[in-house]
Design a protein around this motif. Structure first.
Motif, short mmCIF file in Angstrom:
data_model
loop_
_atom_site.label_atom_id
_atom_site.label_comp_id
_atom_site.label_asym_id
_atom_site.label_seq_id
_atom_site.Cartn_x
_atom_site.Cartn_y
_atom_site.Cartn_z
N LYS A 102 0.85 -1.11 -0.08
CA LYS A 102 -0.06 -0.13 0.02
C LYS A 102 0.83 1.25 0.02
CE LYS A 102 -2.35 -0.71 3.88
NZ LYS A 102 -1.87 0.31 4.03
N PHE B 140 -5.66 3.78 4.75
CA PHE B 140 -6.05 4.12 3.62
C PHE B 140 -6.26 5.60 3.28
CE2 PHE B 140 -7.87 -0.20 4.59
CZ PHE B 140 -6.99 -0.78 3.58
N VAL C 184 -11.90 -1.04 -0.65
CA VAL C 184 -12.30 -0.93 0.58
C VAL C 184 -13.41 -0.28 0.92
CG1 VAL C 184 -11.15 1.31 0.44
CG2 VAL C 184 -11.02 0.07 2.63
N ASN D 298 -2.20 -6.08 -1.66
CA ASN D 298 -2.39 -4.68 -1.03
C ASN D 298 -2.07 -3.52 -2.09
OD1 ASN D 298 -2.86 -5.86 1.33
ND2 ASN D 298 -0.66 -5.54 2.24
N HIS E 107 -7.02 -0.74 -2.39
CA HIS E 107 -7.81 0.41 -2.15
C HIS E 107 -8.97 0.47 -3.05
CE1 HIS E 107 -4.80 1.11 -5.32
NE2 HIS E 107 -5.66 1.78 -5.87
N TYR E 108 -9.15 -0.27 -4.35
CA TYR E 108 -10.09 -0.05 -4.90
C TYR E 108 -11.48 -1.02 -4.47
CZ TYR E 108 -7.12 1.12 -8.91
OH TYR E 108 -6.17 1.76 -9.82
N ASN F 20 -3.19 6.11 -6.53
CA ASN F 20 -4.07 4.95 -6.44
C ASN F 20 -5.01 4.86 -7.46
OD1 ASN F 20 -3.17 3.85 -3.82
ND2 ASN F 20 -4.48 5.12 -2.67
#
Length: 776
Positions: free
Chosen positions: A369, A617, A585, A578, A582-583, A481
């Motif tokens: 991340k 995040f 969460v 990881n 984020h796509y 991101n």
């Protein structure tokens, strides 16, 4: 003669002629490194000067430093005569041999006789006789003497007129030669001279001297020494050699660097008007090399890249400095002179529109991340803009992704508590040896540029506590991101990690992937090429590549091969998951919030979970975040109403596909649960040493994993425990007298994890119903 642009031969061009506007008295300023070059230039003048045009010839100090000579003593006297002649700089450029349509220096040149752009006098004669197309006369844009005198007189910090004219002439020749060779060789000249000769630079050093306890003379000397320590230098020869070396290096383990050439064209145009600040994600030591080679390949100038002083070891430091790296000390908080020199250097780069590059995360991500942004260097650059060094400045969010990387094993070891290995020549050679395996491809993507002028107010200075600066940095992270490509390896590791310790057949893994791939396509998420993971053959290729690196183990003794994450490799596999987590969460948070008891509203619980995960995040502002969550739920559950009763809420969760909370959120929440339990065990004051707390968390986490109180092996991670302690500190749980709050924190996490377990059970039941892996 041959002209090149971007390293590719365009066409044969005639010898440059005399500038049409230059018809009267002219001073030809010759930049010649040898008598042979001098004769070539004088012959050109004789062939092309207009009839009746009076020409005086004077010598510039050679731009090739090892053959430099003093400024022609006649120049200043001639300039002060009071008339208005033309000044016409000319030089000879030597081109490298033509290879595969490009004229760039190569290892072959280095092994032969050195830089083909800078031959000695004997080689000049040989080249001119055998390959006259490699010898080109360069004519810079002429200027009037009177205009140069006017500009020189108006300068805030004027220097000697002859030095000023020499510098202008040399820079004009550099621009003219760059049009011939390509924009990849746009590099600064006279950095030391330009900065140290400024009165404002010297005056501030003198002012800072008493505070440093030294004399003004020593402060001036120290400032010059710091500037030499920091500043990058450039060698076009080494720019080519290193580019060739990078190509050879990455090809040892990677197939290609994948990028969109149109994005580079857009950056080229933007960089002609404004300084650019490239802010790449940082996951591998190949990050800078990959971006550097891609810029070179697309004829963009090399970035001035900030590097830690720990990388300035022989021979790496001296080499990379010549290709654009400038070195910064890790700590200089109390060194006012060093701060001033660094700010002055950055001011120079911004004012001259040279591109800058640094890792906004500060260091490499060991988890996959993005790390929280560091604001120090960004604050310096924003200050340069705020003080008028440029009208605008554009931040370029840059994602550099890999199918696999060679660093992942060391990252996993560090998360288990091992010490980071120090950089050295031996370390660098070891990293090169590791590349002799298949790792897939490298992917470079640029997010939408961020205009500093549009995003920031006109505050006088930027500091790490500046809210506008923090918002600017977080916007960059969000845009990185947003363009990070989803790779086949990241989806396959995500699927296997969701199964935890269970093995699955190829058909079962493909079926699990179907839902993920369908969502990626439906949401038009960025991907690394065409993901054909609905085809078992393509899935097998990815599994085989992961198995080569011991991330996946296969069993072939039964009716069909079974695959699972190799024991003790879950943290390494989680690195790839990881990179794309984020796509998913927002959907994971929605799932958990939908199963909350009716004691709080759905939206309140969504915000509670957002606060719980804020150190993991990058969430957009509250209103935007809530809207994103609403859209995500409505996409999966058409007609959804947040005011539904409990039974309908459970039905809404069951309609969501794929279920994700158990593989998106569980590792972080389980790690936080360990942190909370360690804090609860300390009834009184906590140890002041964070390392001791982390060691306690690692020990308890391993115990919980052996007892199966932790479902995800990757939850036992020093990085996740560190973020859990940051959250605890943010909530005041590390202070004396917070025992009740610590217990409440532990209970909150246990309750949220209970909901995650329910979602995991729903996912397992769904697999059972469709003939997938057995329900645990």
């Amino acid at each position: 003669m041959v002209a090149t642009t971007g390293g590719a031969v365009e066409s044969s061009v005639p010898e440059p002629g005399w500038p049409m506007e230059v018809t009267d008295a002219t001073i030809c300023l010759l930049d010649a490194s040898s008598e042979f070059e001098h004769r070539l230039l004088e012959a050109w003048i004789d062939r092309h000067r207009p009839e009746g045009c009076q020409v005086e010839v004077m010598d510039l100090p050679s731009s090739r430093r090892r053959r430099s000579r003093p400024i022609d003593p006649r120049l200043e006297a001639r300039l002060n005569r009071g008339d208005d002649p033309w000044l016409l700089p000319v030089r000879v450029a030597w081109l490298p041999p033509l290879r595969r349509g490009k004229r760039t220096a190569s290892f072959i040149d280095a092994l032969k006789l050195g830089d083909p752009r800078d031959p000695d006098a004997l080689r000049q004669r040989v080249i001119y006789a055998r390959h006259p197309d490699r010898c080109v006369i360069v004519v810079a844009e002429p200027a009037r003497a009177e205009r140069l005198r006017e500009v020189h007189a108006e300068a805030v910090e004027p220097e000697h007129l002859d030095r000023y004219v020499v510098r202008r002439a040399t820079l004009a020749l550099e621009r003219a030669e760059r049009r011939l060779r390509g924009n990849r060789y746009k590099v600064p000249k006279f950095v030391m001279e330009d900065i140290t000769s400024r009165g404002s630079f010297r005056d501030e050093l003198v002012r800072l001297a008493p505070g440093a306890g030294i004399t003004p003379e020593r402060a001036l000397g120290r400032g010059a020494r710091y500037l030499r320590e920091i500043a990058a230098s450039h060698s076009p020869f080494l720019i080519d050699i290193i580019a060739n070396g990078i190509h050879w290096l990455y090809r040892q383990g990677y197939g290609s660097i994948d990028y969109d050439t149109e994005q580079f064209r857009q950056l080229y145009r933007l960089g002609e008007e404004h300084p650019l600040v490239f802010l790449p994600s940082h996951k591998s030591q190949l990050d800078r090399l990959s971006l550097q080679y891609s810029l070179w390949e697309n004829d963009l100038p090399p970035n001035h890249t900030a590097g830690g002083i720990n990388m300035n070891f022989f021979p790496v430091g001296p080499l990379v400095r010549r290709t654009g790296v400038f070195f910064i000390r890790r700590s200089f908080k109390d060194n006012a002179i060093y701060k001033w020199v660094l700010q002055s250097y950055l001011d120079y780069l911004v004012s001259k529109r040279f591109s800058v590059e640094f890792y906004i995360e500060g260091g490499r991500s060991r988890s996959g991340k993005l790390l929280p942004p560091r604001f120090g260097l960004l604050a310096y650059l924003v200050d340069s803009w705020r003080r008028g060094k440029s009208e605008d400045m554009y931040l370029i969010p840059t994602s550099i992704a890999y199918d696999q990387i060679q660093d992942v094993d060391s990252y996993a070891a560090e998360q288990r508590g091992a010490e980071k290995k120090a950089e050295s020549l031996g370390w660098a050679l070891g990293a090169m040896r590791q590349l002799r395996r298949r790792y897939g491809d490298i992917y470079i993507r640029f997010g939408e540029p961020v205009s500093v002028a549009k995003e920031l107010s006109g505050a006088e200075s930027a500091t790490e506590g500046d809210i506008d600066l923090q918002k600017l940095a977080f916007e960059v992270m969000v845009r990185i991101n947003r363009v990070t490509p989803i790779t086949a390896a990241s989806l396959v590791t995500t699927t296997l990690l969701a199964l935890q310790d269970r093995a699955a057949s190829l058909s079962e893994i493909t079926a699990e992937l179907d839902e993920l791939v369908a969502e990626v396509r439906e949401r038009l998420l960025p991907t690394a090429g065409d993901l054909r993971l609905d085809e078992p053959g393509e899935v097998r290729k990815v599994l085989d590549l992961l198995a080569e690196h011991n991330l996946v183990t296969s069993f072939t003794g039964g009716t069909e091969p079974l695959y699972l994450i190799t024991p003790d490799q879950h943290i390494a596999a989680a690195f790839y998951r990881n990179t794309i987590i984020h796509y998913f969460v927002n959907g994971a948070i929605a799932e958990v919030a939908l199963l909350d008891e009716p004691s709080s509203s759905f939206w309140d619980e969504v915000l509670t979970l957002r606060d719980l995960l804020k150190f993991e995040f990058f969430f957009p502002p509250k209103e935007s975040f809530l809207e994103e969550v609403r859209q995500e739920v409505e996409r999966q559950v058409p007609g959804w109403d947040p005011g539904q009763d409990d039974q309908e809420v459970t039905s809404a969760v069951e309609q969501m596909s794929p279920l994700r909370a158990h593989w998106v959120l569980r590792p972080f929440l389980e790690a936080y649960q360990v942190v909370a339990d360690v804090l609860v065990r300390h009834d009184g004051e906590l140890p002041t040493d964070e390392k001791q707390l982390l060691q306690e968390c690692l020990a308890l986490g391993k115990q919980y994993r052996m007892q199966r109180r932790i479902a995800a092996e990757e939850s036992v991670s020093q990085l996740l425990f560190g973020n859990g302690l940051k959250l605890a500190a943010n909530r005041g749980l590390l202070e004396r007298g917070s025992a009740e709050q610590r217990l409440a924190f532990a209970r909150q996490l246990a309750e949220v994890l209970d909901r995650v377990d329910r979602i995991a059970a729903l996912a397992a039941a769904r697999r059972t119903r469709i003939g997938g892996t057995a329900k645990p």
